[in-house]
Structures are given as C-alpha cells and as structure tokens.
Design a protein around this motif. Structure first.
Motif, PDB file in Angstrom:
ATOM      1  N   LEU A  20       0.806  -1.222   0.000  1.00  0.00           N
ATOM      2  CA  LEU A  20       0.000   0.000   0.000  1.00  0.00           C
ATOM      3  C   LEU A  20       0.838   1.271   0.000  1.00  0.00           C
ATOM      4  N   HIS A  21       2.137   1.165   0.285  1.00  0.00           N
ATOM      5  CA  HIS A  21       3.058   2.300   0.201  1.00  0.00           C
ATOM      6  C   HIS A  21       2.591   3.511   1.008  1.00  0.00           C
ATOM      7  N   SER A  22       1.873   3.247   2.101  1.00  0.00           N
ATOM      8  CA  SER A  22       1.351   4.321   2.968  1.00  0.00           C
ATOM      9  C   SER A  22       0.455   5.292   2.202  1.00  0.00           C
ATOM     10  N   GLN A  23      -0.185   4.809   1.146  1.00  0.00           N
ATOM     11  CA  GLN A  23      -1.081   5.644   0.336  1.00  0.00           C
ATOM     12  C   GLN A  23      -2.411   4.918   0.130  1.00  0.00           C
ATOM     13  N   GLU A  24      -3.076   4.628   1.218  1.00  0.00           N
ATOM     14  CA  GLU A  24      -4.332   3.879   1.135  1.00  0.00           C
ATOM     15  C   GLU A  24      -5.367   4.589   0.266  1.00  0.00           C
ATOM     16  N   GLY A  25      -5.409   5.918   0.352  1.00  0.00           N
ATOM     17  CA  GLY A  25      -6.408   6.674  -0.413  1.00  0.00           C
ATOM     18  C   GLY A  25      -6.266   6.464  -1.901  1.00  0.00           C
ATOM     19  N   VAL A  26      -5.035   6.480  -2.383  1.00  0.00           N
ATOM     20  CA  VAL A  26      -4.774   6.279  -3.817  1.00  0.00           C
ATOM     21  C   VAL A  26      -5.227   4.893  -4.246  1.00  0.00           C
ATOM     22  N   HIS A  27      -4.872   3.899  -3.458  1.00  0.00           N
ATOM     23  CA  HIS A  27      -5.235   2.524  -3.807  1.00  0.00           C
ATOM     24  C   HIS A  27      -6.744   2.315  -3.727  1.00  0.00           C
ATOM     25  N   ARG A  28      -7.379   2.916  -2.754  1.00  0.00           N
ATOM     26  CA  ARG A  28      -8.835   2.803  -2.647  1.00  0.00           C
ATOM     27  C   ARG A  28      -9.516   3.426  -3.860  1.00  0.00           C
ATOM     28  N   TYR A  29      -9.010   4.556  -4.311  1.00  0.00           N
ATOM     29  CA  TYR A  29      -9.591   5.236  -5.471  1.00  0.00           C
ATOM     30  C   TYR A  29      -9.465   4.370  -6.730  1.00  0.00           C
ATOM     31  N   LEU A  30      -8.275   3.826  -6.954  1.00  0.00           N
ATOM     32  CA  LEU A  30      -8.056   3.012  -8.144  1.00  0.00           C
ATOM     33  C   LEU A  30      -8.872   1.721  -8.093  1.00  0.00           C
ATOM     34  N   THR A  31      -8.881   1.073  -6.943  1.00  0.00           N
ATOM     35  CA  THR A  31      -9.596  -0.199  -6.854  1.00  0.00           C
ATOM     36  C   THR A  31     -11.107  -0.010  -6.879  1.00  0.00           C
ATOM     37  N   ALA A  32     -11.589   1.173  -6.511  1.00  0.00           N
ATOM     38  CA  ALA A  32     -13.030   1.429  -6.608  1.00  0.00           C
ATOM     39  C   ALA A  32     -13.489   1.309  -8.057  1.00  0.00           C
ATOM     40  N   HIS A  33     -12.691   1.797  -8.984  1.00  0.00           N
ATOM     41  CA  HIS A  33     -13.037   1.670 -10.404  1.00  0.00           C
ATOM     42  C   HIS A  33     -13.057   0.200 -10.815  1.00  0.00           C
ATOM     43  N   ILE A  34     -12.061  -0.533 -10.377  1.00  0.00           N
ATOM     44  CA  ILE A  34     -11.968  -1.944 -10.743  1.00  0.00           C
ATOM     45  C   ILE A  34     -13.142  -2.732 -10.174  1.00  0.00           C
ATOM     46  N   GLU A  35     -13.430  -2.507  -8.894  1.00  0.00           N
ATOM     47  CA  GLU A  35     -14.458  -3.302  -8.203  1.00  0.00           C
ATOM     48  C   GLU A  35     -15.875  -2.910  -8.593  1.00  0.00           C
ATOM     49  N   THR A  36     -16.098  -1.668  -8.971  1.00  0.00           N
ATOM     50  CA  THR A  36     -17.466  -1.236  -9.292  1.00  0.00           C
ATOM     51  C   THR A  36     -17.761  -1.219 -10.786  1.00  0.00           C
ATOM     52  N   GLU A  37     -16.740  -1.056 -11.614  1.00  0.00           N
ATOM     53  CA  GLU A  37     -16.965  -0.959 -13.057  1.00  0.00           C
ATOM     54  C   GLU A  37     -16.590  -2.235 -13.807  1.00  0.00           C
ATOM     55  N   LEU A  38     -15.460  -2.843 -13.447  1.00  0.00           N
ATOM     56  CA  LEU A  38     -14.972  -4.002 -14.191  1.00  0.00           C
ATOM     57  C   LEU A  38     -15.425  -5.331 -13.586  1.00  0.00           C
ATOM     58  N   ALA A  39     -15.309  -5.458 -12.271  1.00  0.00           N
ATOM     59  CA  ALA A  39     -15.616  -6.735 -11.620  1.00  0.00           C
ATOM     60  C   ALA A  39     -17.043  -7.223 -11.868  1.00  0.00           C
ATOM     61  N   PRO A  40     -18.068  -6.353 -11.795  1.00  0.00           N
ATOM     62  CA  PRO A  40     -19.429  -6.855 -12.049  1.00  0.00           C
ATOM     63  C   PRO A  40     -19.605  -7.427 -13.450  1.00  0.00           C
ATOM     64  N   LEU A  41     -18.936  -6.842 -14.427  1.00  0.00           N
ATOM     65  CA  LEU A  41     -19.046  -7.361 -15.792  1.00  0.00           C
ATOM     66  C   LEU A  41     -18.359  -8.714 -15.922  1.00  0.00           C
ATOM     67  N   ILE A  42     -17.225  -8.878 -15.247  1.00  0.00           N
ATOM     68  CA  ILE A  42     -16.575 -10.192 -15.245  1.00  0.00           C
ATOM     69  C   ILE A  42     -17.483 -11.216 -14.584  1.00  0.00           C
ATOM     70  N   SER A  43     -18.102 -10.827 -13.472  1.00  0.00           N
ATOM     71  CA  SER A  43     -19.011 -11.746 -12.777  1.00  0.00           C
ATOM     72  C   SER A  43     -20.158 -12.177 -13.674  1.00  0.00           C
ATOM     73  N   LYS A  44     -20.666 -11.264 -14.478  1.00  0.00           N
ATOM     74  CA  LYS A  44     -21.733 -11.601 -15.413  1.00  0.00           C
ATOM     75  C   LYS A  44     -21.256 -12.614 -16.453  1.00  0.00           C
ATOM     76  N   MET A  45     -19.989 -12.487 -16.852  1.00  0.00           N
ATOM     77  CA  MET A  45     -19.468 -13.346 -17.908  1.00  0.00           C
ATOM     78  C   MET A  45     -18.999 -14.713 -17.422  1.00  0.00           C
ATOM     79  N   VAL A  46     -18.790 -14.866 -16.113  1.00  0.00           N
ATOM     80  CA  VAL A  46     -18.255 -16.144 -15.631  1.00  0.00           C
ATOM     81  C   VAL A  46     -19.133 -16.830 -14.585  1.00  0.00           C
ATOM     82  N   GLY A  47     -20.125 -16.136 -14.041  1.00  0.00           N
ATOM     83  CA  GLY A  47     -20.908 -16.685 -12.931  1.00  0.00           C
ATOM     84  C   GLY A  47     -21.523 -18.044 -13.207  1.00  0.00           C
TER      85      GLY A  47
END
Length: 230
Positions: A92-119
């Motif tokens: 995390l490099h002592s930058q939790e905010g940065v990582h949270r911001y980036l992963t929010a895009h991954i978890e809310t925009e990309l992950a649901p579509l992957i779940s739809k394609m593999v569930g």
C-alpha cells in the motif's frame, strides 16, 4: 511462523486457483516472498471451518489468512495486516487513499461485468449441494436469477473492453497501475483478470490483443503467480 490461506474449491482439479478474492491474498503473499500453506474447502465446508477457527467471523467470506492461529478475513484487511507484520515490500506504500480510489473503479466498473461473464461457469463446476448454496446466495445478492444477471454476453464483453480503457491509459504512463511501484491496485486488477481468464480464456486473450500495455503488464504480474504451495 505459520501462514495458511483458505481457498474455495470447485469440482475440477484444473480449477484449483480461480477465485479473484483469494488471488488477491495469494498475490500479496507471493509478492512479499512469504511461505504459506493452502487449505481447500467447498462453499459449504468453509462455514464449518470458520466456526471452528474464528467464532463470529462472517460465514463464507474468503480469503481467510491464518497467521500463527490468528484469523484475518477479507483481502484488503489482509493486505494491511501483512504490511504491518511484514513491511517490505509494501503493498500500500502508505497511500491507502490512492489505492482505494483506483480499486473502486476496478471493483465497481470491471468486476461486475466479469461476474456476469463467468458466474454461470462457476455454477457449472460445483456439486449439487454447493450449486444450491451458490445459486441462493448469489441470487439474493443480485436480486435476480443467475441467468438473468448474466445478460447478453456480447454486450458484457463490449462494455468491459470500453471500461478497461482507463487501465490501458494508465499503463501507458506508468510502469504499474499503482504508479511507479507494484501495489494493491495491480493485485486487484490481476486477480480479477485471472478469474476472467480461467473461465473465458478466448475473451481474455481478445482483451489483451486490444490493449498491448495491459498485455505487457500482465506478463510482469505473472512472475508472482507461481508458488510451491499450490
């Protein structure tokens, strides 16, 4: 020192390492160069295991990392725990905010579509008891049937390719998604792509043909996939 990672198993031995959530912790451990054991349990079995090792811990939530008898649950909490216990290299490099911001895009925009394609493919690789659990738990989460949630696969993939453009642009500017150093955002993205590749290899390869920066980045991430504890 003892480290044990609890994994969810499917019916096929060829699909031993598939869950994006447990891959987040597996990557975290591998990047830090830590030795660990792995225990495989079905969705139903994991409840009983957690009741024994950590009464009160939420059921069916993996990953769970057991460190010298202490159970830590949820991949992000495990990453923070590992950074405290084994500081280098940092995730995390002592930058939790940065990582949270980036992963929010991954978890809310990309992950649901992957779940739809593999569930449905995950569902097909379970025995009857675990199929029943998987369907009931996911349909309660989605408030829809697995089939309806899956939707149109071509639309899902096209939307996924479009939303992945942000990752490709970042990798055109930085060595890692996390910036100049490998970090949590890389781990989360790589873990979801492994989930995608496991069940949709052709579409996964198609994605990387479209996005060469991502293809080069994934090759670098692959060095942290292999461990002698699989």
């Amino acid at each position: 020192m003892s480290l044990t990672l609890l994994e969810i198993k499917l019916n096929s031995e060829d699909l031993r390492l598939w869950s994006p959530n447990t891959w987040k912790t597996r990557f975290s451990l591998n990047i830090k160069g830590l030795s660990y054991d792995t225990e495989f349990h079905s969705f139903v079995e994991i409840n009983k295991k957690l009741e024994n090792i950590a009464p009160g811990i939420p059921e069916n939530k993996v990953p769970v990392l057991i460190h010298d008898g202490k159970a830590v649950q949820e991949s992000y909490e495990i990453a923070k725990y590992l950074d405290r216990q084994f500081p280098k290299p940092s995730l995390l490099h002592s930058q939790e905010g940065v990582h949270r911001y980036l992963t929010a895009h991954i978890e809310t925009e990309l992950a649901p579509l992957i779940s739809k394609m593999v569930g449905l493919k995950v569902y097909e690789n379970l025995d009857e008891e675990n199929k029943e659990y998987y369907r009931s738990s996911r349909e309660a989460r989605y408030k829809d049937t697995l089939e309806n949630f899956a939707g149109d696969q071509e639309d899902n993939f096209n939307n996924f390719v479009k939303k992945f453009q942000l990752i490709e642009r970042m990798l055109g500017q930085f060595v890692w998604i996390s910036g100049s150093e490998l970090g949590w955002a890389d781990i989360v993205t790589a873990s979801w792509l492994i989930f995608f590749e496991t069940f949709q290899p052709e579409r996964h390869n198609q994605l990387l043909e479209i996005y060469p920066n991502a293809a080069n980045w994934q090759k670098k991430m692959n060095q942290y996939k292999q461990t002698n504890n699989q």
